[in-house]
Write an enzyme that holds these catalytic residues in place. Structure first.
Site, PDB file in Angstrom:
ATOM      1  N   GLU A  85       0.800  -1.222   0.000  1.00  0.00           N
ATOM      2  CA  GLU A  85       0.000   0.000   0.000  1.00  0.00           C
ATOM      3  C   GLU A  85       0.832   1.271   0.000  1.00  0.00           C
ATOM      4  O   GLU A  85       0.307   2.368  -0.214  1.00  0.00           O
ATOM      5  CB  GLU A  85      -0.946  -0.007   1.208  1.00  0.00           C
ATOM      6  N   GLU A 115       6.866 -21.712   8.472  1.00  0.00           N
ATOM      7  CA  GLU A 115       7.379 -20.853   9.536  1.00  0.00           C
ATOM      8  C   GLU A 115       8.471 -21.516  10.372  1.00  0.00           C
ATOM      9  O   GLU A 115       9.191 -20.844  11.113  1.00  0.00           O
ATOM     10  CB  GLU A 115       6.249 -20.407  10.449  1.00  0.00           C
TER      11      GLU A 115
END
Length: 303
Positions: A85, A115
């Site tokens: 963004e 992860e």
């Protein structure tokens, strides 16, 4: 890393929400809202620490480096969202980038085990060709995700500034980073669902980091997005509205100068306020690192 998971505050039972499955829908929503209200106050305690991080990020961008988010699962997605963004909002492409465990696929679906891979954490961060100009920000609710810890360790060895955003105090990651932001959000509404309060806190913190960094970089004039990318008609109209608000001229004049500027909001504002042409405005902005307020203050304008 998986041992004693129950000892983490984010994994403990929230006694205030134990009846959430049997109360009314409205009461369920009130319970969630009550817990969410706590987050802003918790972040407030970390503002001095967040401010230190912004010193790193601004320094990185001014030296031609980047801000790199790295995370897994929800934390990784939050980094991707914030980084993606920055360009349309502030017109700064590739200043903020993100790396998520499991790659692009992990943004929309779970990639099991990603992860836990320290090897991938290091290799993924190195694949971004980081340097000592960069700031690497790990995001991990537990403060100990192996993928994130390894990425931060490898970044540190190269000389990059390193930061961790976590939701526990005394996070394991603090041992491998320059600065540790620790917003302890406590037990989740649903036990262990760190996409809730922990995720909300992480999103608020990265919003603060990217927004204030871009303000410091001159991407905001007053409180206006003067470097937004006008990629559609709505954003063109928003840009013209910003020219109106920044200069006080009427809509038609703002639109006219905006078009004359080459649809460059900053250039249009300077053309109007300084009474100069497009090229002179562009040159002034270039000489002053694009910081409108610096130019206008030197010309005697007050905000």
């Amino acid at each position: 890393m998986k041992d004693n998971l129950e000892d983490l505050p984010t994994e403990s039972v929230n006694r205030l929400t134990e009846t959430i499955d049997i109360v009314t829908t409205e009461e369920k929503l009130r319970i969630i809202n009550y817990e969410d209200k706590k987050i802003a106050h918790l972040i407030e305690e970390e503002i001095p620490t967040i401010s230190r991080v912004i010193e790193f990020t601004v320094s990185s961008l001014r030296r031609g480096g980047r801000v790199i988010y790295v995370g897994a699962g929800t934390s990784g997605r939050i980094g991707v969202i914030d980084a993606s963004e920055v360009h349309p909002t502030f017109g700064e492409k590739d200043a903020f980038v993100a790396q998520i465990a499991g790659g692009r696929e992990a943004f929309t679906s779970s990639v099991e085990g990603a992860e836990d891979s320290r090897e991938k954490g290091c290799s993924d961060i190195l694949s971004l060709e980081i340097s000592d100009k960069d700031t690497v920000i790990g995001i991990t609710a537990s403060g100990r995700t192996p993928y994130v810890i390894a990425a931060l360790e490898c970044a540190s060895k190269i000389g990059a500034k390193t930061v961790c955003i976590s939701n526990v105090k005394m996070a394991a990651a603090r041992k491998v980073v320059n600065v540790s932001i620790e917003v302890e959000t406590g037990p989740e509404v649903i036990v262990g669902s760190t996409r809730m309060k922990a995720g909300t806190a992480q999103k608020m913190v990265v919003n603060m980091i990217s927004t204030v960094t871009m303000i410091e970089m001159g991407k905001v004039f007053k409180n206006l997005m003067v470097d937004l990318v006008a990629s559609n008609e709505k954003l063109v109209n928003r840009s013209i509205r910003i020219v109106e608000l920044a200069t006080g001229v009427f809509h038609e004049e703002a639109r006219k100068v905006y078009e004359l500027s080459g649809r460059d909001t900053k250039v249009a504002i300077l053309m109007i306020l300084d009474g100069i042409g497009k090229e002179e405005a562009k040159n002034k902005l270039q000489r002053n690192n694009g910081i409108l307020s610096r130019i206008l203050e030197s010309n005697g304008f007050s905000q």
